[in-house]
Design an enzyme around this catalytic site. Structure first.
Site, PDB file in Angstrom:
ATOM      1  N   ASP A  27       3.273  -1.145   1.487  1.00  0.00           N
ATOM      2  CA  ASP A  27       3.561  -2.492   1.366  1.00  0.00           C
ATOM      3  C   ASP A  27       4.488  -3.283   2.518  1.00  0.00           C
ATOM      4  O   ASP A  27       4.711  -4.400   2.418  1.00  0.00           O
ATOM      5  CB  ASP A  27       4.126  -2.719  -0.051  1.00  0.00           C
ATOM      6  CG  ASP A  27       3.383  -2.114  -1.243  1.00  0.00           C
ATOM      7  OD1 ASP A  27       2.114  -2.845  -1.145  1.00  0.00           O
ATOM      8  OD2 ASP A  27       3.744  -1.931  -2.064  1.00  0.00           O
TER       9      ASP A  27
ATOM     10  N   ASP B 183      -5.489  -3.309  -2.003  1.00  0.00           N
ATOM     11  CA  ASP B 183      -4.504  -4.183  -1.695  1.00  0.00           C
ATOM     12  C   ASP B 183      -4.042  -3.712   0.063  1.00  0.00           C
ATOM     13  O   ASP B 183      -3.753  -4.844   0.647  1.00  0.00           O
ATOM     14  CB  ASP B 183      -3.359  -3.800  -2.414  1.00  0.00           C
ATOM     15  CG  ASP B 183      -3.575  -3.678  -3.921  1.00  0.00           C
ATOM     16  OD1 ASP B 183      -4.378  -3.106  -4.213  1.00  0.00           O
ATOM     17  OD2 ASP B 183      -2.645  -4.008  -4.710  1.00  0.00           O
TER      18      ASP B 183
END
Length: 407
Positions: free
Chosen positions: A125, A184
């Site tokens: 992330d 993602d």
């Protein structure tokens, strides 16, 4: 970071939307043209953002969600995967307004994320955390310290790359999957591509390209829907299984995951010029569009058997609008340019109505997003990344409108 890919042409739609407080200007002209007044919507959003700034005092806490019945953002810490989106919203608000006070706030919250670049990578992330904050900050200010920190963050993200597999280990904290890659992660590759062009090593570009290739091979299914996660052998890279994780079922089409793929592969094509990445983005986008419900906003998972009695996911629509605007500036055929631009504009026009905006109800801009349905987490509520991508898409439209005036 991607705000300014421009497509020229007339946008055609049948208008069925209402005017919200004079903010959204949607009307039917002689050729049924839909217009979204991005300038007015941004001005309204900025007023709300300025109000939020007065309540979020600590620079190391970041708005993430608002629970039902509450009015104010609930905040998370620096290491939360959503920490970059609030400073990103502030940078976009500054970009739209030129307000020095908003710039100061964006700088203040951005500075708190510096540690992410210089501590061991916990997961993939880092791109979500650093691109909206430091990435937009560098783009808008040219601050050389921001560039240095972004380069360090790219190097940190690259430590998760497994050359045996050819992809970044998305979630090292999930030992049940020897090596996992999630859809993602396509959005985090932009940090590596950017770094390779701005003083970082060539290997960063190579890692990003390889990861996109592995994702295309194993996560994207033959019908151009996507698994959320694939488990791969950490020695050979062989496919083990595909999992839903945040979707309804392993083989279902999780809405936000589909949009990460649309946008992520468009960026991968922009940076590599590999036609297979462009085709993948287009096919995933076409699959998304053909399955949209009548009102144009996706349910959280397209295959939830409870449809229509299941939540929509506005965050997926906002990400999709950004990805489609990106695509519209990359595809060569004018019919495709127009098609993706029209689809993005339609999404934005729907999102801008009172059905999906919060108004005075709470501090957020958009409502009706879904975070993690299987864990019953953040269901049918405002979530910060929906506001972030909505602001990004509106800024793209504002740029297009300005360029049309110049013409």
């Amino acid at each position: 970071m991607n705000l300014y890919l421009i497509m020229k042409g007339t946008v055609v739609f049948c208008v069925f939307l209402v005017v919200l407080m004079g903010v959204v200007r949607c009307h039917t002209s002689s050729n049924n043209e839909v217009k979204v007044d991005s300038k007015k919507i941004l001005e309204s959003n900025i007023i709300k953002i300025k109000e939020v700034v007065r309540t979020v005092v600590s620079s190391d806490t970041f708005p993430r969600t608002i629970s039902p019945g509450n009015k104010e953002w609930e905040c998370v810490g620096v290491r939360d995967w959503c920490s970059g989106f609030w400073p990103g919203v502030l940078w976009y608000a500054y970009e739209a307004s030129g307000d020095a006070a908003l710039k100061k706030e964006a700088e203040r919250f951005t500075a708190s994320l510096k540690e992410i670049a210089y501590t061991p990578a916990m997961d993939h992330d880092i791109g979500f955390q650093m691109l909206p904050s430091y990435g937009n900050g560098y783009r808008l200010t040219g601050n050389v310290e921001y560039k240095k920190i972004l380069l360090a963050a790219a190097d940190t993200l690259a430590t998760l790359f497994n050359p045996n597999v050819g992809s970044i280990h998305s979630w090292p904290f999930k030992p049940q999957y020897p090596h996992n890659t999630i859809i993602d992660n396509m959005m985090n590759l932009e940090l590596l591509f950017w770094a390779a062009k701005n003083g970082g090593e060539q290997r960063l570009y190579d890692i990003a390209e390889s990861h996109a290739e592995v994702t295309m091979k194993y996560i994207v299914r033959p019908d151009y829907s996507a698994y959320h996660l694939v488990s791969l052998d950490d020695k050979s890279g062989a496919f083990i299984e595909g999992k839903a994780h945040q979707g309804y079922a392993d083989e279902s089409m999780w809405a936000r995951g589909q949009t990460w793929g649309i946008y992520g592969f468009a960026i991968a094509y922009r940076e590599t010029k590999r036609k297979d990445f462009l085709v993948t983005s287009m096919k995933m986008c076409d699959r998304f569009l053909e399955r949209l419900p009548e009102d144009g906003i996706p349910f959280w998972d397209f295959d939830d058997p409870a449809i229509p009695n299941t939540p929509k996911d506005v965050s997926a629509a906002a990400v999709a609008a950004c990805g489609m605007l990106e695509l519209s500036g990359l595809v060569m055929e004018k019919t495709d340019q127009q098609r993706y631009y029209n689809a993005a504009l339609k999404l934005l026009s729907i999102l801008s109505t009172d059905k999906y905006t919060c108004g005075d109800e709470n501090q957020a801009i958009l409502t009706h997003s879904v975070g993690h349905m299987p864990k019953n987490s953040e269901i049918d509520v405002p979530i910060i990344y929906a506001d972030y991508y909505y602001m990004e898409a509106l800024l793209r439209l504002k740029k297009i409108e300005q360029d049309k005036i110049v013409e």
